[in-house]
Every structure is written in C-alpha cells, then in structure tokens.
Design a protein around this motif. Structure first.
Motif, mmCIF file in Angstrom:
data_model
loop_
_atom_site.group_PDB
_atom_site.id
_atom_site.type_symbol
_atom_site.label_atom_id
_atom_site.label_comp_id
_atom_site.label_asym_id
_atom_site.label_seq_id
_atom_site.Cartn_x
_atom_site.Cartn_y
_atom_site.Cartn_z
ATOM 1 N N SER A 84 0.817 -1.207 0.000
ATOM 2 C CA SER A 84 0.000 0.000 0.000
ATOM 3 C C SER A 84 0.860 1.270 0.000
ATOM 4 C CB SER A 84 -0.942 0.002 1.199
ATOM 5 O OG SER A 84 -0.302 0.583 2.315
ATOM 6 N N VAL A 127 0.261 5.451 0.746
ATOM 7 C CA VAL A 127 -0.634 6.534 1.137
ATOM 8 C C VAL A 127 0.134 7.844 1.051
ATOM 9 C CG1 VAL A 127 -2.065 7.489 2.972
ATOM 10 C CG2 VAL A 127 -1.972 5.013 2.646
ATOM 11 N N ASN A 143 -5.017 7.116 -0.702
ATOM 12 C CA ASN A 143 -4.502 5.829 -1.152
ATOM 13 C C ASN A 143 -4.172 5.902 -2.640
ATOM 14 O OD1 ASN A 143 -4.470 3.159 -2.271
ATOM 15 N ND2 ASN A 143 -5.310 2.431 -0.331
#
Lengths: 312, 275
Positions: free
Chosen positions: A60, A62, A67
């Motif tokens: 992931s 951010v 996101n």
C-alpha cells in the motif's frame, strides 16, 4: 510530524523478475527525502508506483492521506513531478505551457496570473514568458519545468534527477531555491539524484539496491556508521602494500582495493597515518585522507561506486 | 470539463501554428475533389446515360461524389490526427497529462474533440468550393450536415485513438492506418456505388462506419426526393443492411453508438497507460 508518504510492503513483479521486493518507508511532512541507488535498483519503478503511474503487484501507498491505488486523482493533485526528461510542449510558449498546467490541475482562475508570475520569477524566466519553448536552452527548459511543477502548490514535489544537464551555476541556483521552498512553504521533497554532493541536502536518505531498501537514515548518521576516516593511497607496488596494510590492520577487513587505489577506514587517522607510512616499504605515490562521503556510504552498502553503478 | 477544453485547445492551437500541416490540409481535399470529380465524372455520367435512357443524362456525378469526398476528408484527417497521441508520448508531454488529475475520460474526449474539430474545419473548407464546381446544395441542408460531420469525425478519430494507444511508433501507425483507411473509403459508397458487391465485401461495407457516415451526408445534401428513382438506386443512395433500409436517423444512431464505444475503449487504454 505526520507522515506525508507511507509505503508499506510495496512489491512489483514482472513475469520473471521481482523489480521491487516488498519495501516499506515513510517520508515525513516537510522533509527532503533522498532516494539513492544504481540503475536497475528499482528506484524508477518505486517512484512510478508512488505517482500512480504504475500499478503495484501488492502493498500500500498513502500520500497526503490518500490511497495511491484507489484515490488516484487526489494523489495526483497532491504531488508535483519534475522528470529527468523533457515533458514540455516545445511548440508552445512558456506561458501556454504554464496555463495548460493550471487548467489540468484546476488552479482557481483568478489566481492563475499571480501564480504564473510568481513561479516565473522564482526561476528567472519572466523575460521569455511569451517565447516558444523550442527556442530555450536546456537549462531554461529545466527551470521552466520546475516552475510548472510548482504551479499547483503540490504538497510533495518529486524531483527525479532534476539537475541533469545543467551548468554548475544553474544547479547551485536551483538547490538554493529548492531549500527556500522547503523552508518557506514546507513542501515535502522526494529526490533522486546521482550527484551525491546534491543528495547531502536531504534530511534523510534511503539507499535502494536490487529491489530492496538497504538503509534509511540521515546523511550524517549514515556516514558516522561507516566509522572513522578514510585513507586512500596508491603506491609503486600495490600488491606489496596491500600485504603490509593487511598486516598492520590485523584481522580487520575494513579496506578495499578499487582499481589502483587501496582504501581503508580507521577510527582516528591522525595517529594511524604515521604508523602506516612507517609500515610501508614501497613508495607512496598518492595519499588522501578525508571524512567519509555519501559515495563511501554507497560503496559500503552496495559494493559499488555510484558513478560506476549508474554508468556516468 | 476544464481538462477536456485544455487538451482540445492545445491540439487546435498547434494545428493552426503548423504552417505545413495547414497548407497540406487545405490542399489535399481539393486535390481529391479535382481528381475524382474531374477524372471520373465523364465515365460515370456516360455510364448512367447509357443505363438509364430517360433522365440519365441529367445525372451529375460531382453532385453525387462531393459529400463522399467530404466524408473521405473527415476520415483521413480524423484518423491521422490521432498521431498527436504518439507524438505526445515520444516528446514526453503525455506524461505531463497522465500524471495530472485530469480524468482519463476527459483525456480521451479532449483528444477526440481536437481531432474531430480539425477534421470538421477541413470539411467546411470544402464547402467553399461548391459555387466553383457549379453545384447547388440547399443552404439549410449544409447547415444540418455540419453537426453530423463533427459526430462522424468523433467516431473516426476515436478509431485513430484506439490504434494510437496500442501502436508505439509513428511509422507503424502510419502503415496500419493506411491499410485501414483505403478499404474504409472505397467500401463506403463515398466515391462509387456499392451495389452488387461480393458477399465478403458486403460484410465490410456493413461494419464500416464510413458507410453510414456517407449515407447520412448524401441523403442530407443530395435532394433525393427530386431525383429519379433509378438514379437513386443506381448510385446506392438507398442503403440496405440485412434487407433493411437504413434510415438517416438509424445511421446517425449507429455512428453515435460507435463513438461511445470508442470513448470507453480509449479511456480504458489511458487508464492502463504509464507513458
């Protein structure tokens, strides 16, 4: 301080190869984050994923609370990019290039003129505002590109080898300006460069090699970890000298031989140097004592000179 | 919206700034008109006169072919304008667009409108030749056909966009597009009637969007009602597909649907793109 960029277990694999092997790091708000590594280390792949240009295999990202995989447009609006290659429209004028950028990024209409003047002033291109970009020199184009990247007041500015092909004066000017931006606007900077002296301005540096991050720390700390001063010497008979240095250092393996140069690291060079000279039976043709640089850090971590690694 | 407009305006500005391109786009359709109009009208007209003893001598080939030439111009310009996508990739500008928050649909639509506008301008320029060719079209019908020309140009530039998004080199694009454009022109009824074709060619005619474009343009511009039925049939002004007569509205809807599908496909390709 809050994290502006949070990367967690980021992976990118192509059919056969794993270009990025699960890296994690954070970039804090307002810091200059240097990203170093040889070509093929996975730097560009990582940056492309952070900039929403490439879909990660897993993990992931951010940025500014958005996101990068799901809220692409919010991420895009939060970042500015200065690429190493030219992405200006040379058939258009500087003014037209900047105006288009304002429109792509929805800069409020009544603020556009002021911002264009502001960024042009910063990079000193007011005089050529209405000239076509194809008439600009390489340095002027670079400066215009940087001006353009700032127009939409990005929270994070990605600088991918921003000073390649610039003359030293323009380079110095540019860094001065980048530091000013950081101080006055608190813009977070994500920087890749292989001019290691330029990477020194970073608050923290991540070193990437073979798809992984092998160190993240401030330049000072990285250099301190290397321990002590660096002595480089070359002699009339390096093989002989090598054996003698080895004997002097004992079991310690803290020296490398690079081309014609013997490089060793010692805690305190002042005391050691006289011992060294005494111990050597061959003539010293070159001797250099210095504090460690980022290049030494790079060398220690990757086993390569960043110069050879990047092929420049 | 602003994004569409910005991308559109950039391509238009660059078109008017490129003098060679401007000259070429003025001259090419005029050449087509002179060569096809002048070269083929004698043959076509004497053929008609022979086939249809009564009324056949009134047949004016130029009047028939003119809307076809306009459609052909639209096709050429629309498809080739998509070359700007490949140029933008080569010169790096596509990166500036792709990393910006402009939605991917806006990029596709902006690029499409840019190419379609340039093509429509060229088509309209051809109308200026109408008096010189001794033709007389109803002024209202010309006004009616212009919005349709833009729609048709959108459909065709959408096709160009799709090809430009998968082909990496300028040369490759030009080769593929040439191979594509020729059958699209010749099997559309733009230049000669498409009656009595072999079955496999019929199939090409049926799926060719230019067929429907030409059909609409001819039916709007040529005064079909006051043309002898035999000529209407001989010149293929009554298009039938699957034994169904194609109405003007039906053809317009087909083109509109075709355009929408292409916008969706182009948007997908921009979503995947990482310049």
């Amino acid at each position: 301080m809050a994290a502006m960029i949070e990367v967690q277990d980021l992976k990118k694999s192509y059919k056969e190869t794993e270009a990025v092997k699960g890296i994690s790091f954070e970039v804090e708000e307002g810091e200059i984050f240097g990203f170093l590594g040889p070509n093929g280390a996975g730097k560009s792949t990582t940056i492309n994923m952070i900039c929403t240009m490439l879909k990660p295999t897993s993990g992931s990202i951010v940025i500014n609370g958005f996101n990068a995989n799901k809220e692409k447009n919010d991420v895009r609006a939060s970042i500015g990019l200065i690429f190493q290659e030219n992405t200006l429209d040379e058939k258009l004028t500087a003014n037209e290039n900047l105006k288009l950028h304002c429109r792509f990024y929805n800069v409020p209409k009544n603020d556009r003129e002021r911002r264009i003047q502001e960024v042009l002033h910063i990079v000193d291109l007011n005089d050529v505002r209405y000239k076509k970009v194809e008439t600009f020199s390489g340095g002027m184009q670079r400066r215009l590109e940087i001006a353009r990247g700032l127009l939409h007041y990005p929270r994070v500015l990605f600088l991918d080898e921003p000073t390649v092909g610039l003359d030293p004066q323009t380079r110095a000017h540019l860094w001065e300006y980048i530091l000013k931006l950081k101080k006055e606007q608190g813009i977070t900077m994500f920087l890749t460069t292989h001019y290691l002296d330029e990477a020194e301005i970073s608050d923290r540096i991540a070193i990437m090699d073979q798809g992984g991050i092998i160190a993240v720390d401030s330049p000072e700390e990285l250099k301190r970890q290397l321990g002590g001063d660096i002595i480089e010497l070359s002699t009339s008979d390096n093989a002989q000298a090598e054996a003698e240095v080895q004997a002097l250092l004992g079991e310690s393996d803290e020296f490398t031989i690079n081309d014609e140069l013997i490089r060793l690291q010692v805690e305190n060079s002042d005391a050691f140097i006289s011992e060294l000279i005494e111990a050597l039976s061959v003539t010293i043709t070159k001797l250099n004592i210095r504090k460690p640089t980022l290049n030494d850090v790079f060398l220690a971590f990757t086993g390569r000179d960043i110069g050879e690694a990047t092929g420049t | 919206m602003e994004g569409i407009l910005a991308i559109w305006q950039r391509d238009i500005t660059k078109f008017f700034r490129d003098k060679a391109r401007l000259f070429g786009s003025f001259t090419m359709p005029i050449l087509f008109l002179l060569i096809f109009g002048g070269g083929m009208s004698g043959t076509m007209e004497s053929m008609m006169a022979g086939q249809l003893p009564e009324g056949g001598s009134d047949f004016n080939y130029i009047e028939f072919v003119f809307p076809g030439i306009v459609a052909m111009t639209l096709l050429m310009t629309s498809v080739f304008s998509a070359l700007s996508i490949i140029e933008d990739k080569d010169f790096g500008y596509m990166k500036e667009i792709l990393v910006s928050p402009v939605s991917r649909v806006s990029i596709a639509v902006g690029k499409m409108f840019g190419a379609a506008t340039i093509a429509t301008i060229q088509g309209i320029m051809l109308f200026a030749l109408i008096p010189l060719l001794g033709l007389s079209y109803d002024f209202m019908s010309i006004l009616q056909v212009i919005p349709f020309m833009f729609l048709l140009a959108c459909a065709l530039s959408g096709l160009g966009l799709l090809f430009a998004s998968v082909i990496r080199s300028t040369q490759g694009f030009q080769m593929i597009v040439n191979i594509l454009v020729l059958p699209m022109v010749f099997l559309s009824g733009a230049l000669f009637p498409i009656n009595n074709l072999p079955t496999w060619m019929e199939a090409v005619v049926t799926v060719n969007p230019v067929t429907y474009g030409v059909h609409v343009m001819k039916n709007v511009m040529v005064d079909v009602e006051n043309t002898p039925t035999q000529i209407v049939e001989a010149m293929g002004l009554n298009l039938t597909v699957f034994n169904q007569e194609v109405t003007v509205l039906g053809a317009v809807l087909f083109i509109a649907g075709f355009t929408l599908v292409l916008i969706l496909l182009a948007t997908q390709s921009f979503k995947r793109a990482n310049a």
